[in-house]
Enzyme design. Structure first.
Site, mmCIF file in Angstrom:
data_model
loop_
_atom_site.group_PDB
_atom_site.id
_atom_site.type_symbol
_atom_site.label_atom_id
_atom_site.label_comp_id
_atom_site.label_asym_id
_atom_site.label_seq_id
_atom_site.Cartn_x
_atom_site.Cartn_y
_atom_site.Cartn_z
ATOM 1 N N HIS A 114 0.880 -1.083 0.293
ATOM 2 C CA HIS A 114 0.258 -0.153 0.381
ATOM 3 C C HIS A 114 1.026 1.408 0.109
ATOM 4 C CE1 HIS A 114 -3.489 -1.299 0.408
ATOM 5 N NE2 HIS A 114 -3.060 -2.638 1.150
ATOM 6 N N CYS A 143 -0.337 1.748 -4.888
ATOM 7 C CA CYS A 143 -1.577 3.192 -5.576
ATOM 8 C C CYS A 143 -0.995 4.484 -5.784
ATOM 9 C CB CYS A 143 -2.473 3.401 -4.387
ATOM 10 S SG CYS A 143 -3.565 2.356 -3.857
#
Lengths: 607, 404
Positions: free
Chosen positions: B169, B211
């Site tokens: 992440h 991301c």
């Protein structure tokens, strides 16, 4: 600026009252609220294939046959619990029983719980999931199919090794009393009127729980019951996951409680003219209003809407899955699939549910109100009451005085009346308030006393009302006469008792409503509706008949107490207080009753 | 007499010069040959060994797909030739042995579970709580404690091509490690600069799937770095699919399409990085992958995919008479694989072969010996001549002294 506010204050108060009450009326409207969503990323609801098959349905049917036999034989608790225990033992799941006995003032409730613990196969069982079913359903009939589901689930779940938490299967005796005994013993919480055996099989910390309630033969919808004791609600993620799984994986539509939409539509069409009843907006509003009202009924009274409600005290998120009885089309198969998928989702959790909402109003199965959308309604009403109280307090401190003839020479401008401060004797109103609270305390003590509770005929106590009226009028006469009359010309007489009492009454009521609104919104809203305007318009009267009339009208406010505390032989709220520790009964006696009494005293006083 | 002495000296110096010339000719030719060895005609990358650092930085069951990403990349890189000793695999959690795994001991990366990535032959170097920002930076820069085992070290040199893959992440210029710390783009850039200054890579390929991944390579400033990421700033990278028995998403979209492309690559593939980047389809990947090649000196059309993903080194056949030395070496039981001798028996092709990171020695060794003996022979002859001349003059002077 202050003068402007002072002069406009009555208008402001009226405006705030209207705003608050209309906001409360708007709560069920379709415009307010948003759709539910899953906030905890770990849950991943509805992402698994389910393998609950017709074989498992058959095993559930077999268990159901045995249970029906037990019901037909009028089996005792011992026989029922030994059957359940034998089922768990045959499956190889460690099982135990727990006997308990509740001794309330009027009656004794005893029973035997049976529970089994399926240990997590590949990991240490530091956390646990609970699947529970009680012998009596919330419809007051037997919950045989619920228990059959639990037993066949135990057989099915044992075949898989992917459970990261222990699964505890509980078949509780009675409706909620069995679960209360089990939970108290499991968490080490002692209760004076409960005598329960200790838990022999311990497992991990319980994080989530599901209670299954399946009274009928088949069901058409699955209803969610979620309120807990004292108005506490579970984390919304659990209900939302269940909703998504039931809709997508199980194919069973979800409703709130047992409010099936078609029933509501027929009610509306009977009561409203065609023009209105066909409007989609009205229909939706009516559906949501029905849900909100039932929610308020549960939450304001602090009652748990099912077995799940007892879990919330221990920071366990729990709901009851109620299979709404119908002639079809779903049965064990759909329910088993839904529960299996929900368990897989609950299994994914790595920490307690904390991400989603704990304060919400569920207006429909897929819509809810966040706290900012419903809380201000009660607070605005309490603010209006607070303004009223402060206004009366300020007014009590000033008196208009006409000047003596000496000052008349000053001309027309000098004839303007002057304001003078006057003393506000605070002791007496505070003593009166304290007395009302003491009266409330005595009432509570009497009402929960076993001697009183054993008297089944409560109507013998109706004469209390005219008696207390007489007492009040005597008291008020005494109080009024006690006010010191001031002989001195310059020194204005101290503020009247009625004003000070009204000011304190309004301020106290406002504070109570504001504080309660964050603990139990429904209770605060009910208080706002019942007390808002009556307390604001209380005023002293002259004449005995009008005093009596006013006092009677305020006693009307006490009717809810009558309903909840005195109407039935063993009032539900008293039972709640004694067995589950719901504080609605003490609250009503020690907080609500005194507030109404104070307003009554204000009316009984001379101006 | 003088004339003969002069002519002898001349002869002597000529010999010496010829000997030296021959020697120097030999060294020049040797150098050229070495250079040719390191630069294949078609792709002059100049590297001799490949390393890979594959990091999955997130733990927990619902991040199953990050572990599958790293394991998928591990399998591909191994299949294309990088051995376990050259791969540092860091997995922050054990998805295969998670209690929630319906298929214990396996990790899959697609719906339907066709290929088990956990398999029976994997080597995880850093696992669980060992995957920290500190350990990652230490591995890259080489500042590991003395007790660190060899399998946990990045033993690269200045001719290593390093492939660094990060997944987890992330956000704007950071990547989250283990849910409690972050590494920033600046940290990685500085680590790569340290690597450059310590000559720990020749060329470096940085790939990241999180991301806002493209922000993570925005701070690099060392030369010879090629970087790519899965999504732009303010853009999420999405998972590709979920398996309905595992119950969670099993692979990320970007990594899925990269792995799918690499399935069509084998060790001999001539596909270039330009083809690789041309494969990027933002519509299918659901985000906009980016490429950063300003620090990279070679044109992308001449960089092979296998320069970074594969682990090959060339074997070049130099002289046929060296076969004998080579065969002797093989009979003595030294390391080269049988395949090496097969290739040597076919002198016409210089086929690329699997090799270790160390340089190939057998052909060169006997060549050096011949040079040495020739050098010593030349010196010996010069010495003999010099001695002979000296003796002659000594006798001459002695005799001339007596004659007069």
């Amino acid at each position: 600026m202050e003068r402007g506010i002072y002069r406009a204050l009555p208008v402001i108060r009226v405006f705030l009252f209207i705003l608050g009450y209309s906001w409360m009326l708007m709560l069920p409207s379709p415009q307010l609220g948003r759709g539910i969503y899953i906030d905890e990323n770990a849950l991943q609801p509805g992402q698994v294939n389910t393998y609950w098959s017709w074989d498992d349905v058959h095993s559930a049917d077999v268990y159901l046959g045995h249970l029906e036999q037990l019901r037909d034989q009028n089996a005792s608790s011992v026989e029922k619990s030994s059957f359940v225990r034998s089922v768990f033992s045959e499956l190889g799941i460690p099982a135990a029983t727990q006997g308990y006995s509740f001794k309330t003032g009027t009656m004794t409730l005893d029973g035997i719980n049976t529970y089994g613990v399926l240990s997590a196969p590949r990991t240490s069982g530091t956390e646990a999931i609970v699947i529970a079913a009680s012998w009596i359903s919330l419809t007051a009939g037997p919950n045989l199919r619920g228990i059959a589901t639990v037993l066949s689930l135990a057989a099915y779940l044992k075949r898989y090794s992917l459970w990261a938490k222990d699964i505890i299967f509980i078949v509780g005796d009675g409706y909620m009393d069995g679960m209360q005994a089990w939970l108290g013993a499991y968490h080490g919480l002692d209760q004076s009127n409960l005598d329960a055996e200790p838990i022999k099989l311990h497992s991990g910390v319980i994080w989530t729980a599901l209670a299954i309630d399946y009274p009928g033969h088949s069901f058409s919808h699955l209803g969610i019951f979620y309120e807990g004791l004292n108005g506490r609600l579970p984390n919304q993620d659990l209900m939302n996951s269940f909703h998504i799984i039931s809709t997508h994986t199980g194919g069973v539509p979800v409703v709130v409680y047992d409010h099936v939409e078609e029933q509501m539509d027929s009610i509306i069409s009977r009561w409203l003219p065609q023009l209105f009843s066909r409007q989609a907006y009205i229909k939706e509003y009516a559906r949501r209003a029905r849900n909100v009202i039932r929610h308020v009924r549960y939450q304001a009274l602090g009652r748990a809407s099912g077995v799940h409600g007892l879990f919330h005290r221990f920071r366990v998120d729990a709901i009851t899955v109620f299979a709404v009885p119908a002639t079809g089309p779903h049965g064990f198969h759909a329910l088993g699939r839904v529960i299996e998928s929900t368990l897989r989702t609950m299994n994914n959790l790595l920490e307690r549910l904390h991400a989603s909402f704990f304060f919400y109003v569920l207006t429909g199965p897929g819509t809810f109100l966040k706290i900012g959308q419903y809380l201000p309604s009660a607070v605005i009403v309490s603010v209006a009451m607070m303004f009223g109280g402060l206004r009366v307090w300020v007014d009590a401190g000033w008196v208009k005085q006409q000047w003596s003839s000496e000052k008349v020479n000053h001309g027309p401008a000098g004839k303007a009346p002057k304001w003078k401060t006057r003393r506000r004797n605070v002791i007496i109103p505070l003593v009166v308030m304290l007395a009302t609270h003491v009266v409330g305390g005595i009432t509570f003590f009497v009402v929960t006393n076993s001697w009183f509770l054993t008297r089944t005929d409560k109507t013998t106590y109706l004469p209390i009302i005219p008696l207390s009226l007489i007492v009040f009028s005597i008291l008020s006469a005494l109080l009024t006469s006690d006010q010191p009359t001031n002989s001195q010309h310059d020194e204005p007489s101290p503020a009247p008792l009625s004003s000070l009492l009204k000011a304190f009454n309004l301020c106290l009521a406002s504070t109570v409503i504001s504080i309660t609104s964050v603990l139990n919104f429904s209770l605060a809203a009910s208080l706002a509706i019942l007390l808002g305007i009556p307390l604001s318009v209380s005023s002293p009267t002259i004449g005995l008949t009008s005093k009596m009339a006013k006092a009677m009208s305020y006693f009307m406010l006490l009717l809810p107490i009558w309903w909840t505390l005195l109407a039935t032989p063993m009032s539900q709220s008293i039972w709640d207080w004694q067995v589950w520790g719901v504080w609605f009964a003490p609250f009503v006696c020690i907080v609500y009753l005194p507030l109404v009494l104070q307003a009554t005293v204000v009316c009984m006083l001379d101006p | 007499m003088n004339i003969t002495r002069c002519s002898r000296w001349l002869h002597f110096t000529l010999l010496v010069l010829l000997a030296l010339l021959r020697n120097s000719n030999q060294t020049q030719g040797q150098e050229q040959h070495v250079k040719n060895f390191f630069q294949r005609a078609d792709s002059p990358s100049g590297h001799t060994n490949n390393w890979a650092v594959l990091v999955c930085a997130s733990r927990y069951w619902f991040n199953y797909r990050h572990m599958a990403n790293a394991l998928g990349m591990y399998r591909t890189v191994k299949r294309l030739g990088i051995p376990d000793s050259n791969i540092i695999l860091m997995l922050a959690d054990d998805a295969a042995c998670n209690a929630r795994n319906m298929f214990p001991g396996s990790v899959y990366a697609n719906t339907g579970r066709q290929l088990d990535l956990y398999g029976d032959n994997i080597e995880v170097d850093y696992r669980g709580y060992e995957v920290t920002v500190e350990n990652f930076l230490r591995v890259l820069t080489g500042r590991v404690p003395l007790t660190q085992p060899r399998s946990k070290r990045l033993l690269t040199d200045d001719r290593s091509n390093v492939f660094v893959y990060l997944t987890g992440h992330g956000g704007n210029e950071f990547l989250k490690f283990q849910d409690n710390e972050e590494i920033s783009a600046f940290d990685i850039a500085d680590a790569f600069e340290q690597m450059w200054q310590k000559k720990r890579y020749k060329e470096l390929f940085f790939m990241v799937d999180t991301c806002q991944a493209n922000t993570l390579y925005s701070k690099f400033y060392s030369p010879n770095i090629l970087a790519t990421g899965s999504s732009e700033i303010d853009e999420n990278s999405y998972s590709h699919e979920a398996d309905f028995d595992i119950g969670v998403a099993v692979i990320d979209s970007y990594t899925h399409y990269v792995l799918q492309y690499l399935e069509g690559i084998n060790k001999t593939s001539k596909a270039t990085m330009e083809d690789f980047f041309a494969m990027y389809d933002p519509v299918r990947i659901q985000s906009h992958p980016g490429v950063r090649s300003d620090l990279f000196q070679r044109p992308l059309s001449s960089v092979l995919v296998t320069d970074f993903f594969g682990g090959m080194a060339d074997v070049d056949i130099v002289d046929s008479h060296l076969f004998h030395d080579l065969d002797d070496n093989i009979k003595l039981g030294s390391s080269p694989s049988p395949r090496l001798s097969n290739t040597n028996r076919d002198p016409s092709a210089s086929r690329p072969v699997e090799g270790t990171g160390s340089r190939l020695l057998p052909a060169g060794r006997s060549h050096a010996d011949v040079h040495q003996t020739r050098a010593w022979a030349g010196l010996g002859m010069v010495g003999l001549l010099a001695g002979f001349v000296l003796l002659q003059t000594k006798f001459r002077t002695a005799s001339s002294g007596r004659d007069r």
